[in-house]
Design a protein around this motif. Structure first.
Motif, PDB file in Angstrom:
ATOM      1  N   GLU A 168       0.767  -1.283   0.134  1.00 37.12           N
ATOM      2  CA  GLU A 168      -0.035   0.098  -0.019  1.00 37.12           C
ATOM      3  C   GLU A 168       0.936   1.236   0.039  1.00 37.12           C
ATOM      4  O   GLU A 168       0.596   2.223  -0.688  1.00 37.12           O
ATOM      5  N   ASN A 169       1.995   1.249   0.876  1.00 31.64           N
ATOM      6  CA  ASN A 169       2.969   2.398   0.849  1.00 31.64           C
ATOM      7  C   ASN A 169       3.726   2.562  -0.606  1.00 31.64           C
ATOM      8  O   ASN A 169       3.821   3.823  -0.926  1.00 31.64           O
ATOM      9  N   PHE A 170       4.045   1.669  -1.121  1.00 36.64           N
ATOM     10  CA  PHE A 170       4.508   1.857  -2.324  1.00 36.64           C
ATOM     11  C   PHE A 170       3.672   2.409  -3.379  1.00 36.64           C
ATOM     12  O   PHE A 170       3.731   3.362  -4.096  1.00 36.64           O
ATOM     13  N   ALA A 171       2.226   1.989  -3.494  1.00 38.34           N
ATOM     14  CA  ALA A 171       1.397   2.540  -4.345  1.00 38.34           C
ATOM     15  C   ALA A 171       1.068   4.038  -3.929  1.00 38.34           C
ATOM     16  O   ALA A 171       1.098   4.776  -4.770  1.00 38.34           O
ATOM     17  N   TYR A 172       0.794   4.533  -2.563  1.00 35.78           N
ATOM     18  CA  TYR A 172       0.805   5.886  -2.634  1.00 35.78           C
ATOM     19  C   TYR A 172       1.906   6.475  -2.563  1.00 35.78           C
ATOM     20  O   TYR A 172       1.868   7.644  -3.170  1.00 35.78           O
TER      21      TYR A 172
ATOM     22  N   SER B 133     -13.759   3.364  -7.653  1.00 37.66           N
ATOM     23  CA  SER B 133     -13.107   2.198  -6.809  1.00 37.66           C
ATOM     24  C   SER B 133     -12.777   1.042  -8.001  1.00 37.66           C
ATOM     25  O   SER B 133     -13.652   0.981  -8.803  1.00 37.66           O
ATOM     26  N   PHE B 134     -11.637   0.441  -7.735  1.00 37.84           N
ATOM     27  CA  PHE B 134     -11.419  -0.691  -8.586  1.00 37.84           C
ATOM     28  C   PHE B 134     -11.106  -1.905  -7.790  1.00 37.84           C
ATOM     29  O   PHE B 134     -10.092  -1.566  -6.967  1.00 37.84           O
ATOM     30  N   GLU B 135     -11.499  -3.089  -8.192  1.00 40.16           N
ATOM     31  CA  GLU B 135     -11.016  -4.457  -7.479  1.00 40.16           C
ATOM     32  C   GLU B 135      -9.863  -4.855  -8.113  1.00 40.16           C
ATOM     33  O   GLU B 135      -9.893  -4.998  -9.329  1.00 40.16           O
ATOM     34  N   ILE B 136      -9.009  -5.088  -7.556  1.00 36.23           N
ATOM     35  CA  ILE B 136      -7.574  -5.819  -8.038  1.00 36.23           C
ATOM     36  C   ILE B 136      -7.518  -7.173  -7.538  1.00 36.23           C
ATOM     37  O   ILE B 136      -7.257  -7.424  -6.228  1.00 36.23           O
ATOM     38  N   ILE B 137      -7.179  -8.380  -8.242  1.00 40.18           N
ATOM     39  CA  ILE B 137      -6.847  -9.624  -7.883  1.00 40.18           C
ATOM     40  C   ILE B 137      -5.669 -10.004  -8.575  1.00 40.18           C
ATOM     41  O   ILE B 137      -5.665 -10.224 -10.065  1.00 40.18           O
ATOM     42  N   LEU B 138      -4.615 -10.386  -7.991  1.00 39.85           N
ATOM     43  CA  LEU B 138      -3.470 -10.844  -8.747  1.00 39.85           C
ATOM     44  C   LEU B 138      -2.900 -12.231  -8.073  1.00 39.85           C
ATOM     45  O   LEU B 138      -3.005 -12.424  -6.966  1.00 39.85           O
ATOM     46  N   GLU B 139      -2.093 -12.861  -8.977  1.00 41.31           N
ATOM     47  CA  GLU B 139      -1.308 -14.146  -8.749  1.00 41.31           C
ATOM     48  C   GLU B 139      -0.005 -13.963  -9.262  1.00 41.31           C
ATOM     49  O   GLU B 139       0.172 -13.523 -10.294  1.00 41.31           O
ATOM     50  N   ALA B 140       1.041 -14.228  -8.738  1.00 42.66           N
ATOM     51  CA  ALA B 140       2.441 -14.277  -9.158  1.00 42.66           C
ATOM     52  C   ALA B 140       3.441 -15.377  -8.699  1.00 42.66           C
ATOM     53  O   ALA B 140       2.711 -16.057  -7.783  1.00 42.66           O
ATOM     54  N   GLU B 141       4.264 -15.434  -9.061  1.00 45.88           N
ATOM     55  CA  GLU B 141       5.483 -16.671  -8.679  1.00 45.88           C
ATOM     56  C   GLU B 141       6.091 -16.099  -7.251  1.00 45.88           C
ATOM     57  O   GLU B 141       6.137 -17.472  -6.579  1.00 45.88           O
TER      58      GLU B 141
ATOM     59  N   LYS C 260      -7.748   7.051 -16.977  1.00 49.06           N
ATOM     60  CA  LYS C 260      -7.387   8.476 -17.009  1.00 49.06           C
ATOM     61  C   LYS C 260      -7.689   9.033 -15.587  1.00 49.06           C
ATOM     62  O   LYS C 260      -8.327  10.048 -15.170  1.00 49.06           O
ATOM     63  N   THR C 261      -7.101   8.008 -14.536  1.00 50.39           N
ATOM     64  CA  THR C 261      -7.760   8.261 -13.213  1.00 50.39           C
ATOM     65  C   THR C 261      -6.052   8.250 -12.249  1.00 50.39           C
ATOM     66  O   THR C 261      -5.239   7.768 -12.564  1.00 50.39           O
ATOM     67  N   ILE C 262      -6.371   9.271 -11.354  1.00 49.05           N
ATOM     68  CA  ILE C 262      -5.479   9.300 -10.330  1.00 49.05           C
ATOM     69  C   ILE C 262      -5.756   8.533  -8.999  1.00 49.05           C
ATOM     70  O   ILE C 262      -6.860   8.789  -8.650  1.00 49.05           O
ATOM     71  N   LEU C 263      -4.930   7.617  -8.698  1.00 49.36           N
ATOM     72  CA  LEU C 263      -5.423   6.655  -7.491  1.00 49.36           C
ATOM     73  C   LEU C 263      -4.919   7.291  -6.262  1.00 49.36           C
ATOM     74  O   LEU C 263      -3.739   7.875  -6.101  1.00 49.36           O
ATOM     75  N   LYS C 264      -5.529   7.252  -5.112  1.00 48.36           N
ATOM     76  CA  LYS C 264      -5.166   7.607  -3.759  1.00 48.36           C
ATOM     77  C   LYS C 264      -5.189   7.026  -2.714  1.00 48.36           C
ATOM     78  O   LYS C 264      -4.201   7.121  -1.841  1.00 48.36           O
ATOM     79  N   LYS C 265      -5.991   5.974  -2.611  1.00 47.94           N
ATOM     80  CA  LYS C 265      -6.244   5.103  -1.778  1.00 47.94           C
ATOM     81  C   LYS C 265      -6.115   3.735  -1.877  1.00 47.94           C
ATOM     82  O   LYS C 265      -6.540   3.252  -3.032  1.00 47.94           O
TER      83      LYS C 265
ATOM     84  N   LEU D 151       2.184  -2.732  -8.889  1.00 50.68           N
ATOM     85  CA  LEU D 151       2.329  -1.412  -9.313  1.00 50.68           C
ATOM     86  C   LEU D 151       2.139  -1.165 -10.614  1.00 50.68           C
ATOM     87  O   LEU D 151       1.362  -0.203 -11.116  1.00 50.68           O
ATOM     88  N   ASN D 152       2.376  -2.041 -11.638  1.00 52.82           N
ATOM     89  CA  ASN D 152       2.276  -2.006 -12.780  1.00 52.82           C
ATOM     90  C   ASN D 152       0.550  -2.190 -13.430  1.00 52.82           C
ATOM     91  O   ASN D 152       0.014  -1.326 -14.284  1.00 52.82           O
ATOM     92  N   GLU D 153       0.027  -2.878 -12.520  1.00 54.07           N
ATOM     93  CA  GLU D 153      -1.666  -2.891 -12.623  1.00 54.07           C
ATOM     94  C   GLU D 153      -2.242  -1.528 -11.985  1.00 54.07           C
ATOM     95  O   GLU D 153      -2.980  -1.147 -13.010  1.00 54.07           O
ATOM     96  N   LEU D 154      -1.651  -0.914 -10.967  1.00 51.88           N
ATOM     97  CA  LEU D 154      -2.271   0.411 -10.829  1.00 51.88           C
ATOM     98  C   LEU D 154      -1.860   1.367 -11.749  1.00 51.88           C
ATOM     99  O   LEU D 154      -2.716   2.265 -12.231  1.00 51.88           O
ATOM    100  N   LEU D 155      -0.512   1.434 -12.301  1.00 53.58           N
ATOM    101  CA  LEU D 155      -0.243   2.118 -13.357  1.00 53.58           C
ATOM    102  C   LEU D 155      -1.163   1.974 -14.603  1.00 53.58           C
ATOM    103  O   LEU D 155      -1.563   2.902 -15.215  1.00 53.58           O
TER     104      LEU D 155
END
Length: 143
Positions: A33-37, A54-62, A83-88, A72-76
């Motif tokens: 969360e702090n990286f995103a902010y 609001s947007f829901e994000i579900i991710l899976e990785a190795e 065309k949105t600025i994310l804050k929370k 972070l790349n999903e948020l970007l």
């Protein structure tokens, strides 16, 4: 830590031609969360950004490093595509390989929002996540 010290969420690190961030958290979720902010505070002044969308994000990785870069790349991507600025950023579930989160922000309004820079992507270059009493990490972003 002393009672008068403010807990640090993130700090910008010098990196030639790119933006680097170090972030901190009491948990892996808080670190993410702090990286995103931190990165969105480099993109825009977040003081006038409201939490209208609001947007829901579900991710899976190795592993947790790949999960952080994917997060972070999903948020970007959401920010650029919508065309949105994310804050929370609220991570409700996280393991070393999966996460579920809700993120909040609003469409860019150039009358109200001060945009600083455009960030292309989080990279694997010099990527670190460590846990030694506190979670901390480092990410370099392409600008």
């Amino acid at each position: 830590m002393g009672a008068n010290l403010i807990k640090k969420r993130f700090e910008v690190i010098d990196h030639t031609a790119d933006i680097g961030l170090k972030a901190y958290g009491d948990s892996l979720g808080e670190l993410f969360e702090n990286f995103a902010y931190g990165i969105f505070s480099q993109i825009a002044d977040l003081d006038n950004v409201e939490e209208r969308d609001s947007f829901e994000i579900i991710l899976e990785a190795e592993d947790q490093e790949e999960l952080l870069v994917d997060w972070l790349n999903e948020l970007l991507y959401i920010s650029d595509a919508r065309k949105t600025i994310l804050k929370k950023f609220e991570i409700s579930e996280i393991t070393e390989t999966q996460l579920r989160a809700m993120v909040f922000g609003e469409k860019i309004d150039h009358q109200r929002h001060r945009i600083y820079t455009y960030i292309k992507a989080a990279t694997y270059y010099d990527l670190k996540i460590e846990h030694d009493g506190i979670w901390q990490g480092q990410v370099i972003f392409d600008v």
